[in-house]
Design a protein around this motif. Structure first.
Motif, PDB file in Angstrom:
ATOM      1  N   GLY A  10       8.677   2.064   9.029  1.00 12.89           N
ATOM      2  CA  GLY A  10       9.943   2.024   9.754  1.00 12.89           C
ATOM      3  C   GLY A  10      10.268   0.665  10.339  1.00 12.89           C
ATOM      4  O   GLY A  10      11.245   0.529  11.077  1.00 12.89           O
ATOM      5  N   HIS A  11       9.476  -0.344  10.004  1.00 16.09           N
ATOM      6  CA  HIS A  11       9.686  -1.703  10.506  1.00 16.09           C
ATOM      7  C   HIS A  11       9.645  -2.696   9.344  1.00 16.09           C
ATOM      8  O   HIS A  11       8.910  -2.490   8.370  1.00 16.09           O
ATOM      9  CB  HIS A  11       8.598  -2.106  11.508  1.00 16.09           C
ATOM     10  N   GLY A  12      10.402  -3.779   9.473  1.00 16.06           N
ATOM     11  CA  GLY A  12      10.322  -4.851   8.495  1.00 16.06           C
ATOM     12  C   GLY A  12      10.541  -4.376   7.072  1.00 16.06           C
ATOM     13  O   GLY A  12      11.488  -3.632   6.774  1.00 16.06           O
ATOM     14  N   ASN A  13       9.622  -4.759   6.179  1.00 16.52           N
ATOM     15  CA  ASN A  13       9.756  -4.423   4.764  1.00 16.52           C
ATOM     16  C   ASN A  13       9.064  -3.115   4.381  1.00 16.52           C
ATOM     17  O   ASN A  13       9.030  -2.760   3.195  1.00 16.52           O
ATOM     18  CB  ASN A  13       9.200  -5.564   3.900  1.00 16.52           C
ATOM     19  N   SER A  14       8.487  -2.431   5.336  1.00 19.72           N
ATOM     20  CA  SER A  14       7.842  -1.146   5.045  1.00 19.72           C
ATOM     21  C   SER A  14       8.864  -0.017   5.103  1.00 19.72           C
ATOM     22  O   SER A  14       9.776  -0.033   5.928  1.00 19.72           O
ATOM     23  CB  SER A  14       6.717  -0.866   6.043  1.00 19.72           C
ATOM     24  N   GLU A  15       8.683   0.947   4.223  1.00 18.05           N
ATOM     25  CA  GLU A  15       9.592   2.094   4.196  1.00 18.05           C
ATOM     26  C   GLU A  15       9.352   3.004   5.402  1.00 18.05           C
ATOM     27  O   GLU A  15       8.329   2.918   6.078  1.00 18.05           O
ATOM     28  CB  GLU A  15       9.403   2.879   2.900  1.00 18.05           C
ATOM     29  N   GLY A  16      10.316   3.891   5.621  1.00 15.71           N
ATOM     30  CA  GLY A  16      10.239   4.832   6.734  1.00 15.71           C
ATOM     31  C   GLY A  16      11.459   4.713   7.610  1.00 15.71           C
ATOM     32  O   GLY A  16      12.003   3.618   7.785  1.00 15.71           O
ATOM     33  N   ASN A  17      11.901   5.837   8.171  1.00 14.72           N
ATOM     34  CA  ASN A  17      13.118   5.822   8.990  1.00 14.72           C
ATOM     35  C   ASN A  17      12.862   6.246  10.438  1.00 14.72           C
ATOM     36  O   ASN A  17      13.774   6.641  11.141  1.00 14.72           O
ATOM     37  CB  ASN A  17      14.194   6.715   8.362  1.00 14.72           C
TER      38      ASN A  17
ATOM     39  N   GLN B 156      -3.103   6.143  10.142  1.00 19.26           N
ATOM     40  CA  GLN B 156      -3.479   6.431   8.759  1.00 19.26           C
ATOM     41  C   GLN B 156      -3.084   5.278   7.838  1.00 19.26           C
ATOM     42  O   GLN B 156      -3.780   4.980   6.860  1.00 19.26           O
ATOM     43  CB  GLN B 156      -2.814   7.732   8.297  1.00 19.26           C
ATOM     44  N   ASP B 157      -1.978   4.615   8.172  1.00 16.89           N
ATOM     45  CA  ASP B 157      -1.551   3.448   7.391  1.00 16.89           C
ATOM     46  C   ASP B 157      -2.555   2.302   7.540  1.00 16.89           C
ATOM     47  O   ASP B 157      -2.849   1.591   6.570  1.00 16.89           O
ATOM     48  CB  ASP B 157      -0.161   2.998   7.827  1.00 16.89           C
ATOM     49  N   ILE B 158      -3.081   2.114   8.748  1.00 18.29           N
ATOM     50  CA  ILE B 158      -4.085   1.069   8.956  1.00 18.29           C
ATOM     51  C   ILE B 158      -5.352   1.393   8.154  1.00 18.29           C
ATOM     52  O   ILE B 158      -5.989   0.485   7.588  1.00 18.29           O
ATOM     53  CB  ILE B 158      -4.406   0.912  10.450  1.00 18.29           C
ATOM     54  N   MET B 159      -5.714   2.655   8.084  1.00 19.31           N
ATOM     55  CA  MET B 159      -6.854   3.038   7.256  1.00 19.31           C
ATOM     56  C   MET B 159      -6.604   2.672   5.791  1.00 19.31           C
ATOM     57  O   MET B 159      -7.526   2.236   5.075  1.00 19.31           O
ATOM     58  CB  MET B 159      -7.123   4.539   7.387  1.00 19.31           C
ATOM     59  N   LYS B 160      -5.357   2.810   5.334  1.00 16.48           N
ATOM     60  CA  LYS B 160      -5.011   2.407   3.971  1.00 16.48           C
ATOM     61  C   LYS B 160      -5.176   0.904   3.791  1.00 16.48           C
ATOM     62  O   LYS B 160      -5.691   0.426   2.769  1.00 16.48           O
ATOM     63  CB  LYS B 160      -3.567   2.818   3.644  1.00 16.48           C
ATOM     64  N   TRP B 161      -4.735   0.136   4.803  1.00 20.40           N
ATOM     65  CA  TRP B 161      -4.850  -1.321   4.702  1.00 20.40           C
ATOM     66  C   TRP B 161      -6.315  -1.756   4.713  1.00 20.40           C
ATOM     67  O   TRP B 161      -6.691  -2.732   4.041  1.00 20.40           O
ATOM     68  CB  TRP B 161      -4.077  -1.997   5.828  1.00 20.40           C
TER      69      TRP B 161
ATOM     70  N   ALA C 172       0.866  -1.182   0.000  1.00 15.86           N
ATOM     71  CA  ALA C 172       0.000   0.000   0.000  1.00 15.86           C
ATOM     72  C   ALA C 172       0.900   1.229   0.000  1.00 15.86           C
ATOM     73  O   ALA C 172       2.087   1.147   0.355  1.00 15.86           O
ATOM     74  CB  ALA C 172      -0.919   0.000   1.220  1.00 15.86           C
ATOM     75  N   ARG C 173       0.339   2.359  -0.374  1.00 11.29           N
ATOM     76  CA  ARG C 173       1.083   3.617  -0.390  1.00 11.29           C
ATOM     77  C   ARG C 173       0.497   4.525   0.680  1.00 11.29           C
ATOM     78  O   ARG C 173      -0.693   4.793   0.703  1.00 11.29           O
ATOM     79  CB  ARG C 173       0.974   4.282  -1.757  1.00 11.29           C
ATOM     80  N   SER C 174       1.330   4.959   1.606  1.00 13.85           N
ATOM     81  CA  SER C 174       0.859   5.811   2.697  1.00 13.85           C
ATOM     82  C   SER C 174       0.511   7.201   2.180  1.00 13.85           C
ATOM     83  O   SER C 174       0.880   7.570   1.057  1.00 13.85           O
ATOM     84  CB  SER C 174       1.929   5.922   3.789  1.00 13.85           C
TER      85      SER C 174
ATOM     86  N   LEU D  74       5.058   6.630   1.469  1.00 15.94           N
ATOM     87  CA  LEU D  74       5.876   5.466   1.813  1.00 15.94           C
ATOM     88  C   LEU D  74       5.260   4.193   1.240  1.00 15.94           C
ATOM     89  O   LEU D  74       4.038   4.031   1.192  1.00 15.94           O
ATOM     90  CB  LEU D  74       6.003   5.329   3.327  1.00 15.94           C
ATOM     91  N   ARG D  75       6.108   3.268   0.833  1.00 20.28           N
ATOM     92  CA  ARG D  75       5.652   1.953   0.368  1.00 20.28           C
ATOM     93  C   ARG D  75       5.543   1.038   1.580  1.00 20.28           C
ATOM     94  O   ARG D  75       6.536   0.730   2.241  1.00 20.28           O
ATOM     95  CB  ARG D  75       6.633   1.373  -0.648  1.00 20.28           C
ATOM     96  N   LEU D  76       4.336   0.643   1.874  1.00 19.89           N
ATOM     97  CA  LEU D  76       4.062  -0.196   3.028  1.00 19.89           C
ATOM     98  C   LEU D  76       3.910  -1.643   2.598  1.00 19.89           C
ATOM     99  O   LEU D  76       3.410  -1.925   1.503  1.00 19.89           O
ATOM    100  CB  LEU D  76       2.784   0.275   3.739  1.00 19.89           C
TER     101      LEU D  76
END
Length: 315
Positions: free
Chosen positions: A124-131, A141-146, A67-69, A73-75
């Motif tokens: 920022g965890h695992g294979n999701s982007e973010g630092n 907001q990411d959960i809303m995307k999912w 998904a795209r945040s 970010l690529r989640l």
């Protein structure tokens, strides 16, 4: 003012800012969290449940979804479909410094009950982007995307359950204050904190014997610059006050990482149908492992009741 005093004040200020940057790297950046590592022998009953989850992941690698945040970010998440047709989906949200795979024991339990299982990696965890680590705020907001991704994938008839542990528990509670679609039937929050200010104040005292002021305000300002949020924004308790779906709150009575007293404040703040499960002798995030039957039975009953209530409301 004497020059020596000015120099002293300047050095003190610089030291505080330096401490703020240290705390940002220690707690907010997604650098490896060595303080979370702990090696200990698991009790046989706990080890059995952990192995069941690991074996389930090994034999059910699932499908990687993306998904795209809202901020680009690529989640990433892992999706496992049920063995038989089902209209039930659980979105499992992991804790601080973990990944979706660390929710495998819960994924296995839900899958056994016929659920579709989605296990996202938080930003920022695992294979999701973010630092950086969002402590649930941007993650909501990411959960809303999912939710949108899974509605599109599985159809509008799907019944969605949000279940989070620790920071994941705070994330789903922060999501509760958003405008949720009718497909979301209830939320299960296990060992959540009330707010990031509360939990960081507690941990500053526990780990470093340091006061909240002025360290947290300085670190919050740095976090705003580097991660785009302040600590004052990140409040599960404020979001819960706006909740519109039933919420099950779970906490262990032996939790010293996120103190048990926080769950009572969250429960009291919730205006919707709610239930509270306190698991005896359970340390942080150990409620399921200490009493899997009570934990599972409580969740199953709560989901059933919440879904039936929702169906009546939207009939």
């Amino acid at each position: 003012m004497k020059k020596s005093v000015k120099v002293g004040i300047g050095l003190a200020g610089a030291s505080l800012v330096g401490l703020g940057y240290y705390l940002y790297d220690f707690a907010i950046s997604n650098k490896e969290k060595k303080f979370l590592a702990h090696e200990k022998d698991l009790e046989e009953s706990v080890a059995k449940l952990v192995k069941e989850g690991e074996d389930w992941v090994a034999t059910n690698p699932g499908e990687e979804l993306h998904a795209r945040s809202v901020d680009g970010l690529r989640l990433s998440a892992t999706y496992v479909e049920p063995n038989a047709p089902s209209n039930q989906l659980v979105i499992l949200v992991h804790g601080y410094g973990a990944t979706g795979k660390d929710m495998s024991s819960f994924g296995y339990a839900y899958h056994q009950k016929g659920f579709h299982v989605l296990s996202p990696d938080n930003r920022g965890h695992g294979n999701s982007e973010g630092n950086y680590i969002g402590f649930g705020w941007h993650d909501r907001q990411d959960i809303m995307k999912w939710i949108d991704v899974m509605k599109e994938k599985l159809g509008d008839h799907i019944h969605i359950i949000l279940h989070g542990i620790s920071m994941g528990g705070a994330t789903v509670l922060m999501t509760s204050g958003e405008s949720l679609p009718p497909q979301v039937k209830c939320i299960i929050a296990d060992c959540s904190y009330t707010s990031v200010n509360d939990i960081l104040s507690y941990q500053l005292k526990q780990m470093f014997k340091l006061p909240r002021f002025p360290i947290l305000p300085i670190t919050s300002a740095i976090t705003k610059l580097k991660a785009g949020y302040t600590f004052g924004e990140v409040s599960a308790i404020r979001q819960v006050q706006k909740a519109t779906v039933p919420i099950l709150f779970i906490h262990g009575d032996a939790d010293t990482f996120v103190p048990t007293e926080m769950v009572y404040k969250l429960y009291d703040a919730c205006p919707t149908k709610k239930k509270l499960l306190i698991v005896p002798n359970a340390e942080h995030a150990m409620g399921y492992f200490r009493d899997p039957k009570t934990y599972g039975d409580t969740i199953e009953g709560f989901i059933k009741e919440a879904t039936e209530q929702s169906e009546l409301l939207h009939a």
